[in-house]
Design an enzyme around this catalytic site. Structure first.
Site, PDB file in Angstrom:
ATOM      1  N   ASP A 152       0.817  -1.384   0.071  1.00 17.09           N
ATOM      2  CA  ASP A 152       0.151  -0.155  -0.129  1.00 17.09           C
ATOM      3  C   ASP A 152       0.886   1.220  -0.090  1.00 17.09           C
ATOM      4  OD1 ASP A 152      -2.603   1.382   0.316  1.00 17.09           O
ATOM      5  OD2 ASP A 152      -1.627   1.821   2.328  1.00 17.09           O
ATOM      6  N   GLU A 193      -1.833  -5.529  -3.699  1.00 17.59           N
ATOM      7  CA  GLU A 193      -0.793  -4.824  -2.647  1.00 17.59           C
ATOM      8  C   GLU A 193       0.365  -5.635  -2.303  1.00 17.59           C
ATOM      9  OE1 GLU A 193      -3.580  -1.246  -1.077  1.00 17.59           O
ATOM     10  OE2 GLU A 193      -3.554  -3.151  -0.029  1.00 17.59           O
TER      11      GLU A 193
END
Length: 233
Positions: free
Chosen positions: A52, A124
């Site tokens: 992220d 991610e």
């Protein structure tokens, strides 16, 4: 699982196949089959956290380069339009991560490989695994390649606006009132719910739209309303 095909789509070959497998391992699989492993190696949750942050950095850098005249507020909105569950899920599906994500039996039975939350989180984690395997110089071109369509001319994301704010400005300028949003209904299974929202002023419906979240549906309803209400002179 065809990990060779996934690496071909990424345009990146892993030196450490183990980190690639970990990035594709959901907590449900780790809990059922990998309990003997240390927590840090059992599933992809920690990689998701890192991925992220990496996406934020890379996308921010691309936005700064692509939009040299944009101010901080505009850049923040565009980044939010790129790095969110919906967009990451679309990128994950283009990579066909749904075919390689490792799930526990329960998640597999309930179609977990198609849940946006799982696909976006897996993507991610995959980005983090590239970074850990090859460093920033390896992950940067991969992200740039995967997100290139989102930064192309005419892309909806690059024309992104906060439609709710824009509509409110139009309505307040014309009628000195604030629009309100109302959830009409939801439908679909839990892992793929669709929300239908309408926007009104003084009880009059200006726009109706759907979305994969209430927030997205409200933005889409505001966009529909903007098209129906001309801006003030």
């Amino acid at each position: 699982m065809n990990l060779e095909r996934l690496q071909d789509r990424l345009g990146y070959r892993f030196g450490d196949r183990g980190i690639l497998l970990q990035s594709l391992t959901h907590t449900s699989y780790g809990h059922e089959f990998l309990n003997e492993k240390p927590l840090a190696l059992r599933d992809n949750e920690r990689l998701e956290f890192l991925g992220d942050a990496i996406l934020d950095v890379v996308v921010s850098d691309i936005l700064l380069e692509t939009f040299p005249e944009a101010h901080e507020g505009q850049l923040s909105k565009m980044r939010a339009a790129v790095v969110n569950e919906k967009t990451l899920t679309e990128v994950a599906k283009n990579l066909q991560l749904q075919d390689v994500v490792r799930l526990g039996k329960g998640e597999s039975r309930t179609g977990g490989n198609l849940k946006p939350s799982i696909l976006s989180s897996t993507f991610e984690a995959l980005i983090a695994s590239i970074y850990l395997d090859g460093g920033f110089n390896a992950v940067y071109p991969v992200v740039r390649h995967l997100f290139a369509p989102l930064f192309s001319a005419g892309s909806d994301l690059m024309a992104f606006q906060d439609h709710k704010t824009q509509l409110q400005e139009i309505i307040q300028a014309k009628w000195k009132v604030t629009p309100s949003y109302h959830l009409i209904q939801t439908h679909g299974p839990d892992h793929a719910k669709v929300f239908e929202v309408e926007v009104r002023i003084n009880g009059k419906i200006l726009g109706i739209a759907t979305g994969l979240s209430k927030k997205e549906a409200e933005q889409n309803a505001a966009r529909a309303a903007i098209q129906a209400v001309p801006p003030p002179n």
